[in-house]
Design an enzyme around this catalytic site. Sequence first.
Site, PDB file in Angstrom:
ATOM      1  N   ARG A 187      87.621 -65.070   6.185  1.00 25.65           N
ATOM      2  CA  ARG A 187      88.083 -63.784   5.656  1.00 25.65           C
ATOM      3  C   ARG A 187      88.937 -63.014   6.669  1.00 25.65           C
ATOM      4  O   ARG A 187      88.903 -61.788   6.717  1.00 25.65           O
ATOM      5  CB  ARG A 187      86.905 -62.919   5.199  1.00 25.65           C
ATOM      6  CG  ARG A 187      85.982 -63.593   4.195  1.00 25.65           C
ATOM      7  CD  ARG A 187      86.697 -63.990   2.908  1.00 25.65           C
ATOM      8  NE  ARG A 187      85.768 -64.669   2.022  1.00 25.65           N
ATOM      9  CZ  ARG A 187      85.637 -65.997   1.933  1.00 25.65           C
ATOM     10  NH1 ARG A 187      86.409 -66.786   2.661  1.00 25.65           N
ATOM     11  NH2 ARG A 187      84.777 -66.532   1.099  1.00 25.65           N
ATOM     12  N   SER A 240      83.304 -58.728  -2.994  1.00 24.37           N
ATOM     13  CA  SER A 240      82.278 -58.665  -1.953  1.00 24.37           C
ATOM     14  C   SER A 240      82.634 -57.587  -0.930  1.00 24.37           C
ATOM     15  O   SER A 240      83.732 -57.577  -0.389  1.00 24.37           O
ATOM     16  CB  SER A 240      82.154 -60.011  -1.241  1.00 24.37           C
ATOM     17  OG  SER A 240      81.710 -61.009  -2.142  1.00 24.37           O
ATOM     18  N   GLU A 310      84.067 -56.643   4.500  1.00 26.27           N
ATOM     19  CA  GLU A 310      85.137 -57.550   4.081  1.00 26.27           C
ATOM     20  C   GLU A 310      86.281 -56.770   3.468  1.00 26.27           C
ATOM     21  O   GLU A 310      87.435 -57.152   3.570  1.00 26.27           O
ATOM     22  CB  GLU A 310      84.596 -58.574   3.073  1.00 26.27           C
ATOM     23  CG  GLU A 310      85.620 -59.580   2.616  1.00 26.27           C
ATOM     24  CD  GLU A 310      85.037 -60.673   1.747  1.00 26.27           C
ATOM     25  OE1 GLU A 310      85.759 -61.174   0.861  1.00 26.27           O
ATOM     26  OE2 GLU A 310      83.860 -61.036   1.939  1.00 26.27           O
TER      27      GLU A 310
END
Length: 319
Positions: A187, A240, A310
């Site tokens: 990520r 998320s 994130e």
Amino acid sequence: MPARVERATVVTVEGRPLRVLESEPLGRYTTFRIGGPADFLVRASDRETLELALAWGEREGLPVTVIGGGSNLLVCDGGIRGLVVAFRTGGGEQQDVLPFECEDGAILMAFPATAPLSWIGHRTSELGLAGMEWAAGLPGVLGGAVVNNAGAHGGDVGSALVDVELYDLRRRTLVRWTREQLAPQYRLTSLKALPQPRGYVVLQARLRLQPGDPAKLRAIAEANARWRREHQPTGPCAGSVFKNPPGTFAGYLIEQAGLKGFQVGRMRVSERHANFFLNLGGATAEEALTLLEEVRRRVAERFGIVLEPEIEVIGEPKG
């Protein structure tokens, strides 16, 4: 409640018209449905409009922020100063596969940054090309997915990436970065690590895909999309919120801390998946950030693990 009236001006840039929106609420452009206004905003679904917008921003001396599909993004309540370009496919537009080439038995295929990630997952599977079936059902567009190295079901963009074509905003030139230059990690990429507003815009990405059985790949893509429908919430959210710590899952930790359904103002931790935060309608970025920090605090207090966000937070707090 009366419909909001857009404040739009048509300006001339390099002899061509460009529609510019003024004081445009950015909640309309994020999947969270949260965000204060952009001073100016241009909707661009092609390179020509993008370049006109960038030229106008330069002419007016404005800082420029480019956003894609608006997932994985929280815009603060004060909005964004200068020009925002929403670079995405327009509603109802159909995607098409760009020309491809073969290399060592693999297929190298180019896709525009505006291509919806879910469409790429389904379309490549239909063509019998493996490597992106994990993306079926995901929100957002390829440009943002490249910046964030988006992924799911054990796959990510970085694993298939060959290179990306970028627009250098400062020099107004095209550049190409290899996968090595992008340095994708979990990520994270070297592009995401740049401070906002970033000096580059993703225009196109080439993906390396492997020939496979179309029927099997379609089944995997459909199963992935179905899993998302069954296990993840619908409604205004950003995907998320936290990265998964090594060896465990953020959603599991949040759930075990007893935080499913926990709420701050109009923001709530989803009862369906604890790593998703829902805007119940009319939530503010301040409420979202307060919820995020409280969840981090309680998980750290319970497990000694500090969750890393994130989602990306941009813009200014409300003055």
